[in-house]
Every structure is written in C-alpha cells, then in structure tokens.
Design a protein around this motif. Structure first.
Motif, short mmCIF file in Angstrom:
data_model
loop_
_atom_site.label_atom_id
_atom_site.label_comp_id
_atom_site.label_asym_id
_atom_site.label_seq_id
_atom_site.Cartn_x
_atom_site.Cartn_y
_atom_site.Cartn_z
N TRP A 112 67.98 31.21 86.79
CA TRP A 112 68.46 31.84 88.01
C TRP A 112 69.40 30.95 88.83
O TRP A 112 70.51 31.36 89.18
CB TRP A 112 67.26 32.27 88.85
N THR A 113 68.96 29.73 89.12
CA THR A 113 69.72 28.87 90.03
C THR A 113 70.98 28.32 89.37
O THR A 113 72.07 28.40 89.93
CB THR A 113 68.84 27.71 90.53
N PHE A 114 70.82 27.73 88.19
CA PHE A 114 71.93 27.04 87.55
C PHE A 114 72.52 27.81 86.36
O PHE A 114 73.53 27.39 85.80
CB PHE A 114 71.50 25.63 87.12
N GLU A 115 71.87 28.91 85.96
CA GLU A 115 72.34 29.78 84.87
C GLU A 115 72.76 28.98 83.64
O GLU A 115 73.84 29.17 83.08
CB GLU A 115 73.48 30.67 85.38
N SER A 116 71.86 28.10 83.21
CA SER A 116 72.14 27.23 82.07
C SER A 116 72.13 28.02 80.76
O SER A 116 71.28 28.87 80.54
CB SER A 116 71.10 26.12 82.00
N THR A 117 73.07 27.67 79.90
CA THR A 117 73.12 28.24 78.55
C THR A 117 72.95 27.13 77.51
O THR A 117 73.23 27.35 76.33
CB THR A 117 74.45 29.00 78.32
N ASN A 118 72.53 25.98 77.94
CA ASN A 118 72.32 24.84 77.06
C ASN A 118 71.27 25.19 76.01
O ASN A 118 70.16 25.59 76.34
CB ASN A 118 71.86 23.63 77.89
N THR A 119 71.61 25.07 74.75
CA THR A 119 70.67 25.40 73.67
C THR A 119 69.65 24.28 73.45
O THR A 119 68.64 24.50 72.78
CB THR A 119 71.42 25.68 72.36
N HIS A 120 69.90 23.12 74.00
CA HIS A 120 68.97 21.98 73.87
C HIS A 120 68.02 21.96 75.07
O HIS A 120 68.01 21.02 75.86
CB HIS A 120 69.76 20.67 73.76
N TRP A 121 67.21 23.02 75.16
CA TRP A 121 66.34 23.19 76.32
C TRP A 121 65.28 22.09 76.42
O TRP A 121 64.87 21.74 77.52
CB TRP A 121 65.72 24.57 76.34
N ALA A 122 64.82 21.52 75.32
CA ALA A 122 63.80 20.47 75.38
C ALA A 122 64.37 19.22 76.05
O ALA A 122 63.69 18.59 76.89
CB ALA A 122 63.28 20.14 73.98
N THR A 123 65.59 18.88 75.71
CA THR A 123 66.25 17.74 76.36
C THR A 123 66.48 18.04 77.84
O THR A 123 66.26 17.19 78.70
CB THR A 123 67.60 17.44 75.66
N GLU A 124 66.92 19.25 78.12
CA GLU A 124 67.16 19.66 79.50
C GLU A 124 65.86 19.62 80.31
O GLU A 124 65.84 19.13 81.44
CB GLU A 124 67.76 21.07 79.50
N PHE A 125 64.77 20.11 79.72
CA PHE A 125 63.48 20.08 80.41
C PHE A 125 63.03 18.64 80.66
O PHE A 125 62.50 18.32 81.73
CB PHE A 125 62.40 20.83 79.62
N THR A 126 63.26 17.76 79.69
CA THR A 126 62.90 16.35 79.87
C THR A 126 63.67 15.74 81.03
O THR A 126 63.09 15.00 81.85
CB THR A 126 63.16 15.56 78.56
N LYS A 127 64.95 16.04 81.12
CA LYS A 127 65.75 15.56 82.26
C LYS A 127 65.19 16.10 83.57
O LYS A 127 65.07 15.37 84.56
CB LYS A 127 67.22 16.00 82.10
N PHE A 128 64.84 17.39 83.58
CA PHE A 128 64.28 18.01 84.79
C PHE A 128 62.98 17.32 85.18
O PHE A 128 62.73 17.04 86.36
CB PHE A 128 64.05 19.51 84.56
N LEU A 129 62.14 17.03 84.20
CA LEU A 129 60.86 16.36 84.45
C LEU A 129 61.09 14.96 85.01
O LEU A 129 60.42 14.56 85.96
CB LEU A 129 60.04 16.30 83.16
N VAL A 130 62.04 14.22 84.46
CA VAL A 130 62.35 12.87 84.95
C VAL A 130 62.82 12.94 86.40
O VAL A 130 62.37 12.16 87.25
CB VAL A 130 63.38 12.17 84.04
#
Length: 126
Positions: free
Chosen positions: A58-76
């Motif tokens: 919703w907020t950033f409308e990401s289409t990044n297919t590497h969601w695990a890496t993206e989630f890890t960044k979000f967690l950090v």
C-alpha cells in the motif's frame, strides 16, 4: 503531494502495527500466560511482519520480486528504530534531569517515525 500521502499511509500502518503489538503482547502475557519478554517479542514480530506487508503493497507499492531480502531490510530498519527509541527515552528520561517518561517517549516516537520512514523509503523500498 505523493510524498504527503505516503507519509500518511506509513503513519496509519504504524498505528495498526502498534495495536497489533499491544494486542498480541497482552493476549500472550495475560491470557496465554507466556513470559512477558517472550510475549513482547511475539507482539513486536507480528507487528513488524504486518507493517512490512502493508507498507510493501500500500505505502510504497513495491514490485520487488526479492521479497525476502526486502523483508530483511525492513526488519533491520525496524530493529535500529527500536534501538533508537530506547536510547532516546533513556537520554531524555534518565539523563535530562528526569524528563517525564511519556514526554521522552513522545519525542522518541517522533524521531523514530522520521528514521523509519526515510530509511524504508530510501533503503528498503527504493
């Protein structure tokens, strides 16, 4: 104008995350009788996961297919925010001649909100 709405969406997502964090922590601590620190970790984990999913779609409308890496960044980013929150409360409440805890927490929330938003916009979801 897009930035303004993105900030509003991020804030609303954060409020929902806070409700999930408090609700899950209360449920696990008070009703299921889990250790309070474990209950707190469960609440934090559920809130971060929820916030990632909503901010991604919703907020950033990401289409990044590497969601695990993206989630890890979000967690950090979230963990750094948690650390900043604790440090800011400590500095204002303990070090500044006893600023009221909730005033210190308010300042911490504002500062960490800015950190989380900018870090996620420029790092996690860029």
């Amino acid at each position: 104008m897009d930035l303004f709405f993105r900030i509003i969406k991020f804030g609303l997502t954060g409020l929902l995350g806070m409700a999930i964090d408090f609700g899950a922590t209360w449920l696990f601590k008070e009703k299921i009788k889990v250790n309070k620190y474990v209950a707190n970790a469960i609440g934090f984990t559920l809130a971060v996961t929820n916030n990632y999913l909503i901010n991604r779609v919703w907020t950033f409308e990401s289409t990044n297919t590497h969601w695990a890496t993206e989630f890890t960044k979000f967690l950090v980013v979230s963990l750094i925010g948690l650390g900043l929150n604790t440090i800011i409360i400590y500095l204002f409440h303990q070090r500044k001649n006893g600023t009221n805890f909730y005033v210190a927490k308010f300042f911490a929330i504002v500062i960490v909100f800015v950190w989380n938003f900018l870090a996620n916009m420029l790092f996690t979801f860029r």
